[in-house]
Structures are given as structure tokens and as C-alpha cells.
Design a protein around this motif. Structure first.
Motif, PDB file in Angstrom:
ATOM      1  N   THR A  81       0.830  -1.203   0.000  1.00 43.92           N
ATOM      2  CA  THR A  81       0.000   0.000   0.000  1.00 43.92           C
ATOM      3  C   THR A  81       0.863   1.251   0.000  1.00 43.92           C
ATOM      4  N   MET A  82       1.893   1.254   0.825  1.00 49.11           N
ATOM      5  CA  MET A  82       2.786   2.416   0.866  1.00 49.11           C
ATOM      6  C   MET A  82       3.532   2.583  -0.452  1.00 49.11           C
ATOM      7  N   ARG A  83       3.910   1.461  -1.078  1.00 44.80           N
ATOM      8  CA  ARG A  83       4.640   1.544  -2.337  1.00 44.80           C
ATOM      9  C   ARG A  83       3.726   1.942  -3.489  1.00 44.80           C
ATOM     10  N   THR A  84       2.488   1.446  -3.502  1.00 45.33           N
ATOM     11  CA  THR A  84       1.575   1.744  -4.602  1.00 45.33           C
ATOM     12  C   THR A  84       1.055   3.170  -4.531  1.00 45.33           C
ATOM     13  N   HIS A  85       0.705   3.614  -3.335  1.00 44.67           N
ATOM     14  CA  HIS A  85       0.144   4.959  -3.158  1.00 44.67           C
ATOM     15  C   HIS A  85       1.143   5.830  -2.391  1.00 44.67           C
ATOM     16  N   TRP A  86       2.375   5.820  -2.819  1.00 43.53           N
ATOM     17  CA  TRP A  86       3.430   6.466  -2.052  1.00 43.53           C
ATOM     18  C   TRP A  86       3.252   7.980  -1.970  1.00 43.53           C
ATOM     19  N   ARG A  87       2.689   8.586  -2.992  1.00 43.90           N
ATOM     20  CA  ARG A  87       2.514  10.040  -2.930  1.00 43.90           C
ATOM     21  C   ARG A  87       1.581  10.431  -1.796  1.00 43.90           C
ATOM     22  N   SER A  88       0.449   9.760  -1.702  1.00 40.81           N
ATOM     23  CA  SER A  88      -0.509  10.095  -0.653  1.00 40.81           C
ATOM     24  C   SER A  88      -0.026   9.644   0.713  1.00 40.81           C
ATOM     25  N   VAL A  89       0.437   8.407   0.802  1.00 45.70           N
ATOM     26  CA  VAL A  89       0.803   7.839   2.104  1.00 45.70           C
ATOM     27  C   VAL A  89       2.015   8.545   2.693  1.00 45.70           C
ATOM     28  N   LEU A  90       3.079   8.651   1.926  1.00 51.33           N
ATOM     29  CA  LEU A  90       4.287   9.287   2.457  1.00 51.33           C
ATOM     30  C   LEU A  90       4.102  10.775   2.664  1.00 51.33           C
ATOM     31  N   GLY A  91       3.255  11.411   1.842  1.00 53.63           N
ATOM     32  CA  GLY A  91       2.983  12.835   2.053  1.00 53.63           C
ATOM     33  C   GLY A  91       2.299  13.072   3.389  1.00 53.63           C
ATOM     34  N   ILE A  92       1.299  12.247   3.702  1.00 56.70           N
ATOM     35  CA  ILE A  92       0.611  12.375   4.995  1.00 56.70           C
ATOM     36  C   ILE A  92       1.566  12.092   6.143  1.00 56.70           C
ATOM     37  N   SER A  93       2.337  11.018   6.041  1.00 50.46           N
ATOM     38  CA  SER A  93       3.272  10.661   7.115  1.00 50.46           C
ATOM     39  C   SER A  93       4.341  11.734   7.306  1.00 50.46           C
ATOM     40  N   LEU A  94       4.789  12.317   6.219  1.00 50.35           N
ATOM     41  CA  LEU A  94       5.818  13.352   6.328  1.00 50.35           C
ATOM     42  C   LEU A  94       5.297  14.575   7.067  1.00 50.35           C
ATOM     43  N   VAL A  95       4.087  14.998   6.762  1.00 49.36           N
ATOM     44  CA  VAL A  95       3.508  16.152   7.459  1.00 49.36           C
ATOM     45  C   VAL A  95       3.364  15.870   8.948  1.00 49.36           C
ATOM     46  N   VAL A  96       2.863  14.678   9.281  1.00 45.70           N
ATOM     47  CA  VAL A  96       2.698  14.306  10.688  1.00 45.70           C
ATOM     48  C   VAL A  96       4.052  14.251  11.399  1.00 45.70           C
ATOM     49  N   ALA A  97       5.035  13.638  10.754  1.00 45.13           N
ATOM     50  CA  ALA A  97       6.355  13.529  11.371  1.00 45.13           C
ATOM     51  C   ALA A  97       6.981  14.908  11.579  1.00 45.13           C
ATOM     52  N   LEU A  98       6.814  15.803  10.619  1.00 41.07           N
ATOM     53  CA  LEU A  98       7.367  17.155  10.764  1.00 41.07           C
ATOM     54  C   LEU A  98       6.732  17.884  11.944  1.00 41.07           C
ATOM     55  N   LEU A  99       5.401  17.837  12.037  1.00 39.97           N
ATOM     56  CA  LEU A  99       4.733  18.519  13.148  1.00 39.97           C
ATOM     57  C   LEU A  99       5.177  17.950  14.490  1.00 39.97           C
ATOM     58  N   THR A 100       5.270  16.646  14.572  1.00 37.40           N
ATOM     59  CA  THR A 100       5.638  16.026  15.841  1.00 37.40           C
ATOM     60  C   THR A 100       7.071  16.337  16.226  1.00 37.40           C
TER      61      THR A 100
END
Length: 446
Positions: free
Chosen positions: A142-161
């Protein structure tokens, strides 16, 4: 000869002379042999010149359906052995096809010997009960197939945290610990109280920010994973519009689960704490306090696993808080150890991946910082340099971005797996994915 299971006829034996066993000769001899020339049995080699049997006869027990009426006194052919009749006979070179499907009442080709058909896989997982490896592979796919959406969301969350953590460490904790050392014999109670107050306030702020970010991430990745199972793409905007109505309920659910876990531990420790505060036996109070915490922790872990699937149930079934908790309890019932083991394995894998990514950044930050390895080990409880905090924070952002989708994806796929096992959800998923004819010929795989 094709010896693939489901095609070779069971119980058959190759012809001794290399003849095609399915070739049919005349139903009966053209002339009756004389009394001095006994007729050979069907399937025997015709050697003598006076014998009128065809040289190509099926072996004993493998007669084909007669093309005409049998001769008087001729016994009818025996039925084929077993439901798998109909494949190529292994006798002659290349084999000979048996009767067609339904011919003479025989079953269809290879019926009952080919095993269940492979499960449909429109998306990242096959539509059948999943193994542990398939759940982990589905989360990574799932992360590999939809990497733009998944990693984009995770990156924003990780940055805020991580930005919140760096600011907390740099402006709150360093100043609080710099004003007084809690281990110092010269620290007054007032200084220790102020340092503890500042630390708790800062930690509380980061906890609130992290919890909000995790709630949003869980909601969005749950939606994306549910679409990935069906093989359908989804953008971040679409996931947000679909998940937004459930966010308040998801927030309330996670807060309630946190209160339940903490409350159970506190309730277990309370009797021992009351004994210690009441001036009772120090040894007895301490032992009761420790046993209470241990018992409360065990119960809290049991409840946490019991309600582990409440979040995906709330998001995907559009349930309320209480209903989603009861749905999770129903799905986990009888599979507690399996759910606990998969959850523990996923946590272990994500922790290892995060450590592999984060530790090199922390070492580099400690080397580049003026205080050297003291920042990395943080054994002095003193000031931590900004260089170390920033570089270590970058590593934490990368590690969280990679591991958060795996953790959330495993939760969603485990929920789907439990529903497939208990409620045949694979049939609904197949219909939603547009799989034609799924479930009409056989029961879902197990």
C-alpha cells in the motif's frame, strides 16, 4: 502424459504396448471364431491371423461409452473410478482425452482433483484469510503503490511532531533543567516543583499535538488502505473528504481508550498507594503497590488488544464509539493471541526500522555538536545543543515517515482479515472490486 494433479485420471495405469488406451474398436468381433480359436479377452494382444479383434483396445476397466447397442449377453461397461475422471489417460504417447463433461453421466473434466481456484487479488492482498506475511506485505505494498498520498501524509505528521519535540527540548526542558538539577542536594523544593511543572506542561503540549497528528494519519491511511485492497487509486484530498466526518468520533475513541488503559493501571496501584500514604507497613505497601501495577498492566494490555480494531471499525463501518468498540471485541474474540502477536511483531519491525534510520543521524549530530557524545548519551541531564537536536530530529522525521504507514496499514489489514474469517467479507470486497463470478463456484478460500 500430463501428470498435473487434476488432469491425470486416478487409478489408471499406462498401456504395456504404447497404444492409445482411449481408442475404441468395433463393439463386437466381425466373425465369431471357430471352436479351436478361442477369442482373446478385450485388451489382450491380437497375435493370431484368425483373430478379428481390433489391435487397439482400451485396457481392462477403461471401456469407453458404446456407440451402439451392446451385443446380447455383453455386460455394460463399469463406471469410471472416482470423481476425477475425464483427464488425459496416461497410457499412450501424448495421452487421449476422456469423455467430455457430462457424457454418459460422467463428471466434468478434472472435477474434484484440481483444488480450489486461486483467490482473486484486485488490490494489495488476495481476497481470502491472510497470513502474517501477507498482512505485512500488504501494508508495504500500500505504501509503495500509493506512495505520494501515504508518504505525504506521514511526512507532514512527522514534521509537526518532531518540530514540537525539538522546540520543547530546546526551550522548555533545557531551561528547566538548567535552572536546577533535580538530582542536586542543593535544589530547593520550590525549584524542583517549577522544573517539574514546566516539564509536564511541555510534555502535555507535545502529547496533544502528537495525538492529533496520529488521529488524522490513522483516519487518512485507513481510507487509503481500504481503497488499495480494492485496487482503486485515491488522492489525499479524496481520503480527507471521506475521513473528515469521522474524525471527531475517532478522537473521542482514542481518548476514551487512553483513559481506560491509564485508569486500569491506576486502579490496580491505588490500594498499595493508599497503604503507603496512610503510614502502613512500608514493605507490605510497596509489595501491594508493585503487584497492583503489574496486575493493572496485564489487564490494560488485554483491553488494548481487545479494542485494537475499534479505530478501523469506526472509520470503515461509520459506527459510533460504543458500537465500534463492541465490533472490535467481537472480531478479536477467540483470536486474542493472534491479534496480539501480529501487533507485537509489527511494533517490533517498525521499532527496528526506526532505530536503523534514527541512530546514524543521532551519532552524526553528537559528532557535530560541541558537547560531543554527551548529547547523544544524555547522561548529564544538562543542556542539549541545537545542532544535535536538529540533526537527530531529521532522522526521526525520516524514520516516522517510513514506519507510521506500516503500523496503520497492519491495523487496517488485520481488521479486514478478521472480517473475512468471520463474516465472509471477501465476497463483498470482490463485488465492490468488480470481480466477475467470485464465490459462485466454490466457497471462499480458507
Amino acid at each position: 502424459m500430463t501428470d498435473t494433479p487434476g488432469w491425470a485420471s486416478p487409478g489408471s495405469s499406462p498401456s504395456s504396448e504404447g497404444r492409445e488406451p482411449g481408442a475404441s474398436g468395433p463393439a463386437e468381433p466381425a466373425d465369431h471364431p471357430g471352436p479351436t480359436e478361442p477369442a482373446p479377452q478385450p485388451g489382450a494382444d491380437a497375435q493370431g491371423p484368425g483373430v478379428k479383434w481390433s489391435k487397439e483396445q482400451p485396457p481392462p476397466g477403461q471401456w469407453p461409452a458404446p456407440t451402439g447397442a451392446p451385443s446380447p449377453g455383453q455386460a455394460p461397461p463399469p463406471p469410471p473410478p472416482g470423481p476425477g475422471w475425464g483427464g488425459p489417460h496416461p497410457g499412450g504417447p501424448g495421452g487421449h482425452a476422456g469423455p467430455p463433461a457430462g457424457h454418459g453421466g460422467y463428471p466434468a473434466w478434472g472435477g474434484g482433483w484440481g483444488g480450489p481456484p486461486p483467490a482473486a487479488k484486485p488490490g494489495v492482498i488476495p481476497l481470502r484469510p491472510l497470513g502474517v506475511g501477507e498482512i505485512l506485505d500488504g501494508a508495504v505494498s500500500t505504501m509503495r503503490t500509493h506512495w505520494r498520498s501515504v508518504l505525504g501524509i506521514s511526512l507532514v505528521v512527522a514534521l509537526l511532531t518532531e518540530i514540537s519535540l525539538v522546540l520543547l527540548q530546546g526551550f522548555v526542558l533545557d531551561d528547566a533543567l538548567g535552572r536546577t538539577s533535580l538530582d542536586s542536594e542543593t535544589a530547593t523544593p520550590d525549584e524542583a516543583f517549577h522544573a517539574l511543572r514546566d516539564t509536564m506542561i511541555g510534555t502535555g503540549l507535545v502529547t496533544v499535538i502528537s495525538a492529533a497528528a496520529i488521529i488524522v494519519t490513522t483516519a487518512l491511511i485507513t481510507t487509503i488502505t481500504s481503497r488499495a485492497v480494492l485496487g482503486r487509486p485515491v488522492s489525499t484530498g479524496e481520503a480527507w473528504r471521506e475521513a473528515r466526518p469521522q474524525l471527531p468520533k475517532l478522537c473521542g475513541l482514542l481518548v476514551l481508550l487512553g483513559l481506560i488503559v491509564v485508569g486500569v493501571i491506576v486502579a490496580g496501584a491505588l490500594p498499595g498507594l493508599l497503604i503507603l500514604l496512610g503510614g502502613g507497613s512500608d514493605a507490605g505497601g510497596t509489595a501491594l503497590f508493585a503487584l497492583g501495577i503489574l496486575a493493572g498492566t496485564v489487564v490494560a494490555v488485554w483491553l488494548a488488544v481487545r479494542y485494537y480494531l475499534a479505530a478501523p471499525a469506526l472509520m470503515l463501518e461509520r459506527q459510533g464509539i460504543g458500537k465500534s468498540m463492541s465490533r472490535s471485541a467481537k472480531l478479536v474474540r477467540g483470536s486474542w493471541w493472534r491479534v496480539f502477536g501480529i501487533q507485537l511483531l509489527a511494533a517490533l519491525i517498525t521499532s527496528i526500522v526506526s532505530a536503523v534510520v534514527t541512530i546514524p543521524f543521532a551519532v552524526i549530530g553528537a559528532a557535530m555538536s560541541g558537547d560531543g557524545m554527551a548529547d547523544f548519551l544524555a547522561t548529564d541531564g544538562g543542556h542539549v545543543g541545537w545542532t544535535f537536536l536538529i540533526i537527530r530530529g531529521i532522522g526521526s522525521v525520516v524514520g516516522t515517515t517510513l514506519t507510521l504507514p506500516i503500523s496503520a496499514g497492519v491495523t487496517v489489514l488485520l481488521y479486514i482479515d478478521q472480517r473475512i474469517r468471520r463474516e465472509a467479507l471477501d465476497l463483498e470486497l470482490a463485488r465492490a472490486a468488480g470481480v466477475q463470478g467470485y464465490g459462485t463456484g466454490a466457497a471462499p478460500g480458507s
